[in-house]
Design a protein around this motif. Structure first.
Motif, short mmCIF file in Angstrom:
data_model
loop_
_atom_site.label_atom_id
_atom_site.label_comp_id
_atom_site.label_asym_id
_atom_site.label_seq_id
_atom_site.Cartn_x
_atom_site.Cartn_y
_atom_site.Cartn_z
N PRO A 32 -8.40 6.31 58.08
CA PRO A 32 -9.23 5.25 57.48
C PRO A 32 -8.56 4.58 56.29
O PRO A 32 -8.75 3.38 56.08
CB PRO A 32 -10.50 6.01 57.06
N THR A 33 -7.78 5.34 55.53
CA THR A 33 -7.09 4.74 54.38
C THR A 33 -5.99 3.78 54.79
O THR A 33 -5.48 3.03 53.96
CB THR A 33 -6.50 5.84 53.48
N SER A 34 -5.60 3.81 56.08
CA SER A 34 -4.61 2.86 56.58
C SER A 34 -5.25 1.67 57.28
O SER A 34 -4.54 0.83 57.84
CB SER A 34 -3.64 3.55 57.55
N SER A 35 -6.60 1.60 57.28
CA SER A 35 -7.26 0.40 57.82
C SER A 35 -6.95 -0.78 56.90
O SER A 35 -6.46 -0.62 55.78
CB SER A 35 -8.76 0.62 57.89
N ALA A 36 -7.27 -1.97 57.37
CA ALA A 36 -7.04 -3.15 56.54
C ALA A 36 -7.78 -3.03 55.22
O ALA A 36 -7.24 -3.36 54.15
CB ALA A 36 -7.47 -4.41 57.29
N LEU A 37 -9.02 -2.53 55.25
CA LEU A 37 -9.77 -2.37 54.01
C LEU A 37 -9.18 -1.27 53.14
O LEU A 37 -9.10 -1.40 51.92
CB LEU A 37 -11.24 -2.06 54.32
N GLY A 38 -8.75 -0.17 53.76
CA GLY A 38 -8.12 0.90 52.99
C GLY A 38 -6.87 0.42 52.27
O GLY A 38 -6.64 0.74 51.09
N LEU A 39 -6.04 -0.34 52.96
CA LEU A 39 -4.84 -0.89 52.35
C LEU A 39 -5.19 -1.87 51.23
O LEU A 39 -4.56 -1.88 50.17
CB LEU A 39 -3.98 -1.58 53.40
N ALA A 40 -6.23 -2.68 51.47
CA ALA A 40 -6.64 -3.65 50.46
C ALA A 40 -7.12 -2.94 49.20
O ALA A 40 -6.81 -3.35 48.07
CB ALA A 40 -7.74 -4.55 51.02
N GLU A 41 -7.90 -1.86 49.37
CA GLU A 41 -8.36 -1.10 48.21
C GLU A 41 -7.19 -0.52 47.44
O GLU A 41 -7.20 -0.49 46.21
CB GLU A 41 -9.30 0.01 48.65
N ALA A 42 -6.20 -0.01 48.17
CA ALA A 42 -5.04 0.59 47.50
C ALA A 42 -4.23 -0.45 46.72
O ALA A 42 -3.70 -0.17 45.65
CB ALA A 42 -4.15 1.28 48.54
N LEU A 43 -4.17 -1.65 47.25
CA LEU A 43 -3.39 -2.72 46.62
C LEU A 43 -4.10 -3.35 45.43
O LEU A 43 -3.46 -3.85 44.50
CB LEU A 43 -3.09 -3.82 47.64
N HIS A 44 -5.42 -3.35 45.45
CA HIS A 44 -6.20 -4.08 44.45
C HIS A 44 -6.31 -3.30 43.14
O HIS A 44 -6.61 -2.10 43.15
CB HIS A 44 -7.59 -4.36 44.99
N PRO A 45 -6.14 -3.96 41.97
CA PRO A 45 -5.71 -5.36 41.84
C PRO A 45 -4.19 -5.44 41.75
O PRO A 45 -3.56 -4.61 41.11
CB PRO A 45 -6.34 -5.76 40.50
N THR A 46 -3.61 -6.42 42.40
CA THR A 46 -2.17 -6.60 42.30
C THR A 46 -1.82 -7.25 40.95
O THR A 46 -2.70 -7.81 40.28
CB THR A 46 -1.64 -7.52 43.42
N PRO A 47 -0.55 -7.20 40.57
CA PRO A 47 -0.15 -7.88 39.33
C PRO A 47 -0.38 -9.39 39.37
O PRO A 47 -0.34 -10.03 38.32
CB PRO A 47 1.35 -7.56 39.22
N ALA A 48 -0.67 -9.95 40.55
CA ALA A 48 -0.93 -11.39 40.63
C ALA A 48 -2.22 -11.78 39.94
O ALA A 48 -2.38 -12.93 39.51
CB ALA A 48 -1.00 -11.82 42.10
N VAL A 49 -3.18 -10.83 39.82
CA VAL A 49 -4.45 -11.15 39.18
C VAL A 49 -4.78 -10.21 38.02
O VAL A 49 -5.77 -10.40 37.33
CB VAL A 49 -5.61 -11.12 40.19
N CYS A 50 -3.94 -9.19 37.81
CA CYS A 50 -4.21 -8.22 36.74
C CYS A 50 -3.03 -8.18 35.78
O CYS A 50 -3.02 -8.87 34.77
CB CYS A 50 -4.49 -6.86 37.34
N GLY A 51 -2.02 -7.39 36.07
CA GLY A 51 -0.86 -7.34 35.20
C GLY A 51 -0.11 -6.04 35.35
O GLY A 51 -0.35 -5.25 36.27
N VAL A 52 0.84 -5.82 34.42
CA VAL A 52 1.71 -4.65 34.45
C VAL A 52 1.83 -4.11 33.02
O VAL A 52 2.18 -4.87 32.12
CB VAL A 52 3.11 -5.01 34.99
N PRO A 53 1.54 -2.80 32.80
CA PRO A 53 0.95 -1.85 33.75
C PRO A 53 -0.52 -2.14 33.98
O PRO A 53 -1.20 -2.70 33.10
CB PRO A 53 1.16 -0.49 33.06
#
Length: 398
Positions: free
Chosen positions: A291-312
Motif C-alpha cells: 500500500p505504501t507503494s501505491s500512488a497515494l502512498g508515494l505522494a504521502e512520502a513525497l509531501h511536502p517537497t522542497p518545491a512548496v516547503c523548503g530545506v530542511p
C-alpha cells in the motif's frame, strides 16, 4: 447471470462531455493521462497523516467486495500541514475519458470584484527578508513563502464555468475541482485549479515525478520568451533552487524504486503564464503490491517537497508557520486519485483557489534561497496569481 463489477466494460465518454457534466459536489480531475469525473460517496477515507494509503487500500477493497462503482478510485485532496484538512472519498460513480483537447476559452463574465491581499505586499517582502536572515544564519537552505488574495465578487462564482476556462486555457495542466466542504461551512466549498506540477504518477510498477522549481513569468513576445528561457537555464540562483527540489524528490523515490533515473540537467516547461525549470524523474517500484507503494502512498512520502516547503523540511515548515500570516489550507498540498491496483496520479495543489459562493481565496508562493531579491519574489507570486485571475476575468490585478 450478472457480470462482476470489476469486469463489466466501462462506458466510453468524451473529455468534453465529462467537463460539461461537472457540477459542484462532484469530483473532477484531468491531465494528459485522461479525464475522471466522479459522483456520490461510497466511503470516506480516514487514517492518520502518513497512513492514508493503507486506509485507502482497505476502503477500495471493501467497496469492490460489496459491488460498488466499477473501477473504484479514491479521489480527493490533502492540505499542506500534517494537521491540515483532508478530503478523501471512494465515489459511487466513476466516469473516465481521454485527455482534454484544445478548444476556445470562454470569456469570463464581467463583474465587480473587491480584492484583499493577505498579507499586504510590503509585509510579504519583509517576510522574505526575515527568511533570508534565517538562510544567512545557517538555519535553512531554502524556504517557500506564499501570500494570499481574497476576492469577493458581486454575485456567486460559477465553479463549473471557472473549471471550464482553466481546462480550455491549458489542456495539458492537471485540472481539478474537489468538494472540500467541511462541517460548519456556511456554504459549499470547492478546491479548483490547474496545477503544472506532477507530484507522482504510477502505472503498474512504473513511477514518474516531475518537480518544478525556479520560475520566470511568460510574456506575449516570442523573442523575449526565448531570452527568458535561456536566462532561466543559465541562472545560478534558479538552478540552485531547482536542485534542492529535484534532489529531495529523488531521495524519497529512491527508497521505493530500483533503476531510478534523474536527468543531469533540468529542462524548461511552460504554462500560459509561467516558465519553470523541470526535472522528469522515472523509476521502477521494488514492491508495487505494498500500500505504501501505491500512488497515494508515494505522494504521502513525497509531501511536502522542497518545491512548496523548503530545506530542511521541518525547519522550513516552522519558518512558514512563523512568517505567513494566513494558513495555507489545501494550498501546496496534494490532489489526485488512486485506484484499486495502486495506480494513480497526484499533483501539487498550486495554481488553485477555494471557492465558496462569491468568495475566492487563492495563494501563490516563491522559493527563497541565498541571493533571492524580495521585490523579485513578490513579482513572481504576482505572475503565478495570473492563472486564476485570468480565469476569473481579473488578470493583471494582484
Amino acid at each position: 447471470m450478472s457480470v462482476p463489477a470489476l469486469t463489466r466494460p466501462l462506458p466510453v465518454y468524451r473529455a468534453a462531455d465529462l467537463l460539461a457534466a461537472y457540477l459542484p459536489g462532484s469530483y473532477y480531475f484531468s491531465s494528459t493521462r485522461g479525464t475522471l469525473l466522479a459522483d456520490g460517496v461510497d466511503a470516506v477515507v480516514g487514517g492518520a497523516p502518513g497512513n492514508r494509503a493503507t486506509a485507502a487500500a482497505a476502503a477500495l477493497a471493501e467497496v469492490a467486495t460489496v459491488g460498488g462503482a466499477a473501477g473504484p478510485v479514491v479521489i480527493g485532496a490533502l492540505g499542506f500541514r500534517p494537521e491540515a484538512p483532508a478530503t478523501l472519498v471512494v465515489p459511487s460513480v466513476v466516469r473516465r475519458a481521454g485527455a482534454p483537447v484544445d478548444a476556445p476559452v470562454p470569456d469570463a463574465p464581467a463583474r465587480r470584484w473587491s480584492i484583499r491581499p493577505r498579507p499586504e505586499p510590503g509585509c510579504y517582502t519583509d517576510a522574505v527578508r526575515r527568511a533570508l536572515a534565517l538562510i544567512d544564519g545557517g538555519e535553512l537552505s531554502k524556504v517557500v513563502l506564499a501570500r494570499g488574495l481574497e476576492l469577493a465578487a458581486d454575485g456567486p462564482v460559477s465553479v463549473p464555468a471557472l473549471l471550464t476556462r482553466l481546462v480550455r486555457a491549458d489542456p495539458a495542466a492537471h485540472a481539478f475541482a474537489i468538494d472540500v466542504s467541511a462541517p460548519g461551512d456556511s456554504a459549499p466549498r470547492t478546491l479548483v485549479g490547474a496545477s503544472p506540477e506532477l507530484l507522482v504518477s504510477r502505472r503498474g510498477d512504473q513511477v514518474v515525478a516531475n518537480p518544478l522549481a525556479g520560475s520566470l513569468p511568460r510574456c506575449a513576445d516570442d523573442a523575449e520568451n526565448r531570452r527568458r528561457v535561456a536566462a532561466l537555464l543559465a541562472s545560478e540562483k534558479e538552478r540552485a533552487e531547482h536542485a534542492h527540489t529535484a534532489a529531495g524528490v529523488a531521495d524519497v523515490l529512491g527508497r521505493f524504486c530500483v533503476n531510478l533515473h534523474v536527468p543531469a540537467e533540468p529542462s524548461v516547461i511552460g504554462t500560459p503564464t509561467m516558465w519553470h525549470l523541470s526535472t522528469k524523474i522515472t523509476g521502477t517500484l521494488a514492491a508495487p503490491a505494498a500500500p505504501t507503494s501505491s500512488a497515494l502512498g508515494l505522494a504521502e512520502a513525497l509531501h511536502p517537497t522542497p518545491a512548496v516547503c523548503g530545506v530542511p523540511p521541518a525547519a522550513a515548515r516552522d519558518a512558514i508557520a512563523a512568517l505567513e500570516p494566513a494558513d495555507r489550507g489545501y494550498y501546496a498540498g496534494l490532489v489526485g486519485w488512486t485506484d484499486i491496483s495502486g495506480d494513480g496520479e497526484w499533483v501539487v495543489t498550486i495554481r488553485s483557489a477555494e471557492v465558496s459562493e462569491r468568495i475566492v481565496r487563492l495563494h501563490a508562493g516563491a522559493g527563497i534561497v541565498s541571493g533571492s531579491d524580495p521585490d523579485r519574489e513578490l513579482d513572481e507570486t504576482t505572475a503565478k496569481f495570473q492563472t486564476l485571475l485570468r480565469a476569473l476575468g481579473e488578470g493583471t490585478r494582484s
